[in-house]
Design an enzyme around this catalytic site. Structure first.
Site, mmCIF file in Angstrom:
data_model
loop_
_atom_site.group_PDB
_atom_site.id
_atom_site.type_symbol
_atom_site.label_atom_id
_atom_site.label_comp_id
_atom_site.label_asym_id
_atom_site.label_seq_id
_atom_site.Cartn_x
_atom_site.Cartn_y
_atom_site.Cartn_z
ATOM 1 N N ASP A 47 -7.098 4.235 -4.708
ATOM 2 C CA ASP A 47 -7.557 4.395 -3.456
ATOM 3 C C ASP A 47 -8.162 5.575 -3.110
ATOM 4 O O ASP A 47 -8.288 6.261 -3.949
ATOM 5 C CB ASP A 47 -6.676 3.997 -2.304
ATOM 6 C CG ASP A 47 -7.064 3.346 -0.984
ATOM 7 O OD1 ASP A 47 -7.982 2.540 -0.771
ATOM 8 O OD2 ASP A 47 -7.151 4.305 -0.006
ATOM 9 N N LYS A 87 0.813 -1.366 -0.198
ATOM 10 C CA LYS A 87 0.059 0.077 -0.008
ATOM 11 C C LYS A 87 1.023 1.234 -0.143
ATOM 12 O O LYS A 87 1.983 1.266 0.503
ATOM 13 C CB LYS A 87 -1.023 0.033 1.058
ATOM 14 C CG LYS A 87 -2.094 0.748 1.134
ATOM 15 C CD LYS A 87 -3.236 0.103 0.451
ATOM 16 C CE LYS A 87 -4.471 1.130 0.110
ATOM 17 N NZ LYS A 87 -5.688 0.280 -0.268
HETATM 18 P P1 NDP Z 1 -13.118 7.655 -2.941
HETATM 19 O O1 NDP Z 1 -11.841 8.812 -2.547
HETATM 20 O O2 NDP Z 1 -13.654 7.634 -4.317
HETATM 21 O O3 NDP Z 1 -14.295 8.072 -2.018
HETATM 22 C C1 NDP Z 1 -13.997 7.952 -0.687
HETATM 23 C C2 NDP Z 1 -15.346 8.793 0.207
HETATM 24 O O4 NDP Z 1 -15.408 8.703 1.437
HETATM 25 C C3 NDP Z 1 -15.550 10.000 -0.401
HETATM 26 O O5 NDP Z 1 -17.058 10.164 -0.230
HETATM 27 C C4 NDP Z 1 -15.160 10.675 0.807
HETATM 28 O O6 NDP Z 1 -15.466 11.987 1.181
HETATM 29 C C5 NDP Z 1 -15.340 9.992 1.835
HETATM 30 N N1 NDP Z 1 -14.383 9.936 3.100
HETATM 31 C C6 NDP Z 1 -13.230 10.035 3.177
HETATM 32 N N2 NDP Z 1 -12.443 10.423 4.449
HETATM 33 C C7 NDP Z 1 -13.684 10.502 5.006
HETATM 34 C C8 NDP Z 1 -13.940 10.524 6.334
HETATM 35 N N3 NDP Z 1 -12.927 10.748 7.343
HETATM 36 N N4 NDP Z 1 -15.198 10.633 7.191
HETATM 37 C C9 NDP Z 1 -16.275 10.416 6.076
HETATM 38 N N5 NDP Z 1 -16.214 10.170 4.976
HETATM 39 C C10 NDP Z 1 -14.818 9.942 4.318
HETATM 40 O O7 NDP Z 1 -12.502 6.421 -2.283
HETATM 41 P P2 NDP Z 1 -12.933 4.901 -2.383
HETATM 42 O O8 NDP Z 1 -14.299 4.899 -2.770
HETATM 43 O O9 NDP Z 1 -12.109 4.253 -3.494
HETATM 44 O O10 NDP Z 1 -12.412 4.148 -1.242
HETATM 45 C C11 NDP Z 1 -13.666 4.144 -0.066
HETATM 46 C C12 NDP Z 1 -12.965 3.258 1.018
HETATM 47 O O11 NDP Z 1 -12.917 2.110 0.270
HETATM 48 C C13 NDP Z 1 -11.376 3.293 1.427
HETATM 49 O O12 NDP Z 1 -11.501 2.618 2.903
HETATM 50 C C14 NDP Z 1 -10.779 2.565 0.694
HETATM 51 O O13 NDP Z 1 -9.577 2.169 1.055
HETATM 52 C C15 NDP Z 1 -11.507 1.151 0.544
HETATM 53 N N6 NDP Z 1 -11.456 0.490 -0.800
HETATM 54 C C16 NDP Z 1 -11.415 1.059 -2.179
HETATM 55 C C17 NDP Z 1 -11.222 0.217 -3.178
HETATM 56 C C18 NDP Z 1 -11.245 0.544 -4.293
HETATM 57 O O14 NDP Z 1 -11.444 -0.171 -5.519
HETATM 58 N N7 NDP Z 1 -11.617 1.867 -4.613
HETATM 59 C C19 NDP Z 1 -10.918 -1.241 -2.987
HETATM 60 C C20 NDP Z 1 -10.942 -1.866 -1.594
HETATM 61 C C21 NDP Z 1 -11.228 -1.089 -0.635
HETATM 62 P P3 NDP Z 1 -14.752 13.342 0.983
HETATM 63 O O15 NDP Z 1 -15.104 13.665 -0.715
HETATM 64 O O16 NDP Z 1 -15.530 14.577 1.788
HETATM 65 O O17 NDP Z 1 -13.421 13.193 1.208
#
Ligand code: NDP
Length: 449
Positions: free
Chosen positions: A169, A129
């Site tokens: 991510d 990572k």
């Molecule tokens: P994105 O950046 O596309 O989206 C993240 C989302 O979560 C946004 O809506 C963001 O809001 C919100 N967010 C981020 N930080 C916080 C916080 N502290 N409190 C509340 N909301 C928050 O990321 P992904 O969708 O790719 O990833 C989301 C999760 O899934 C992570 O934990 C990631 O590690 C996990 N994941 C992702 C994969 C992938 O293929 N993308 C694979 C496996 C796991 P804002 O815009 O306000 O920051």
């Protein structure tokens, strides 16, 4: 205390002593190691060769300076990282995260989780990572490009199609992967497209990769429900986040006949009793890169609430945390359970605290842990690597079918291990054991490295 419980405790103490400030890493190590005691008991050799001590130490950690210039001409310095945790079963594989909260503890926790998640997919990928404390929020495309180019100017030395293959991510989507790949290709002067996954479709990306984590989560949930003779049809679902994982989880949940009533970002959440209108969310988040608050301004049936934690107070049958780590603490877990939630499955990485998971288990809630339930993204990344190596492109339907097959296998293997080790509904234990055995046996076969 049994000999192996003592061994696990000693390793947890070691991790704490070495890096007392790395709380997220300590928690994830604890979550995994405390559940694999039965396997250690039937294989005392693991202890003799100090296998756990080796597993909790990354094979390599790189940190580096990332200098870049913003649009005003001011110089900015961020910190870049890559944690190469374990390569016993394949090249390091895992995403890059750009977010101000990024630090070594969070990346080590994510890399450790990734090792086991990747093992579960059944595909030949190790775990890693990386990322940076850079905050893409509010930055122009040019600023993001300059940052990505500077980041890759150092990272390229440490990655490669056969050594380490990063992906996206939080904060790293298609735009960032494009800029990163462009710089890598320029420096290397070679079309090594299998060095990064999550690429655009015109330059080696795989169909379904964008949708994979969210879709995969719902395939996993479908299996969990089917085992109890149930389905998603007519269920009320609460989703957190409005990013890549959340959007495609909502899409597949709706396709399966569920009504999704929330989504959120780090400022707050929207509740739409008519069911979330995904076109509006996509327009706001994917096109305009705006805030979820704007949804309520555009959809009359919706309410916006400040603060993202409130999303867990919405009554539902199924909760799918898809935003970030530690978003459900014990207090939120209790509210969910009191409100009658029946199933919780994790789209984000470690969104439930250890206390929250303990509460789900005591309350007999069906629980799909992240490393199994959200493995669809990395599994499809591995399929992207295969297509790159073969110079082939599979159709959307072909990849989607493989993804569904992989998620079903992950569920079945975790369930079988849970049953074998005496706690049939404990998918946390089942997934950890199923993943651990493969990595442990590969490490044993490869000697002291
Ligand atoms: P994105 O950046 O596309 O989206 C993240 C989302 O979560 C946004 O809506 C963001 O809001 C919100 N967010 C981020 N930080 C916080 C916080 N502290 N409190 C509340 N909301 C928050 O990321 P992904 O969708 O790719 O990833 C989301 C999760 O899934 C992570 O934990 C990631 O590690 C996990 N994941 C992702 C994969 C992938 O293929 N993308 C694979 C496996 C796991 P804002 O815009 O306000 O920051």
């Amino acid at each position: 205390m049994s000999d192996m419980k003592q061994y696990v405790n000693d390793v947890l103490e070691l991790v704490k002593r070495r890096d007392p400030d790395q709380v997220e890493f300590q928690n994830t190590v604890k979550e995994v190691l405390t559940t694999i005691v039965p396997v250690l008991e039937s294989n005392p050799k693991y202890k003799e060769v100090k296998l756990l001590e080796r597993m909790v130490e990354p094979e390599r950690v790189v940190t580096f300076r990332v200098p870049w210039q913003d649009d005003k001409g001011e110089i900015q310095i961020n910190r870049g990282y890559r944690v190469q945790m374990n390569s016993a079963i394949g090249p390091y594989k895992g995403g890059l995260r750009f977010h101000p909260s990024v630090n070594l503890s969070i990346l080590k926790f994510l890399a450790f989780e990734q090792v086991f998640k990747n093992s579960l997919t059944g595909l030949p990928i190790g775990g890693g990572k990386g990322g940076s404390d850079f905050d893409p929020k509010g930055k122009s495309d040019n600023e993001v490009m300059r940052f990505c180019q500077s980041f890759m100017t150092e990272l390229y030395r440490h990655i490669g199609p056969h050594t380490d293959v990063p992906a996206g991510d939080i904060g790293v989507g298609g735009r960032e992967i494009g800029f990163l790949y462009g710089q890598y290709k320029r420096i290397r002067d070679a079309y090594d497209d299998a060095v990064l996954t999550g690429k655009g479709l015109t330059y080696g990306g795989s169909l379904t990769r964008t949708e994979a984590t969210g879709y995969g989560l719902l395939y996993f949930v479908k299996n969990m429900l089917a085992d109890k003779g149930d389905s998603l049809q007519g269920k009320t679902v609460v989703v957190s986040g409005a990013g890549n994982v959340a959007i495609y989880a909502i899409q597949k949940a709706q396709e399966f006949g569920a009504k999704v009533v929330t989504c959120s970002d780090s400022n707050g959440y929207v509740y739409d009793p008519n069911g979330i209108n995904l076109d509006v969310v996509k327009q706001i988040k994917e096109v305009e890169r705006g805030r979820i608050k704007e949804y309520a301004a555009r959809v009359p049936s919706a309410e916006y609430h400040e603060g993202c934690k409130g999303v867990w107070t919405v009554k539902c049958d199924i909760a799918l945390p898809c935003a970030t780590q530690s978003e459900i603490d014990l207090e939120s877990a209790k509210i969910l359970v009191n409100n009658g939630v029946k199933l919780i499955a994790e789209g984000a990485n470690m969104p439930s605290t250890l206390e929250a998971i303990d509460h789900y288990q005591k309350s007999k809630i069906m629980f799909g842990p992240a490393k199994a339930a959200n493995a669809g993204g990395v599994a499809t990344s591995a399929l992207e690597m295969s297509q790159n190596s073969m110079r082939l492109s599979w159709t959307f339907e072909e990849v989607d079918k493989k993804l569904e097959g992989i998620m079903t296998n992950i569920y079945k293997n975790a369930k079988a291990c849970a049953e074998k080790y005496g706690d049939p509904d404990n998918l946390v234990m089942g997934a950890n054991i199923s993943a651990f055995i493969k990595v442990a046996n590969a490490m044993m076969a490869q000697g002291l490295v």
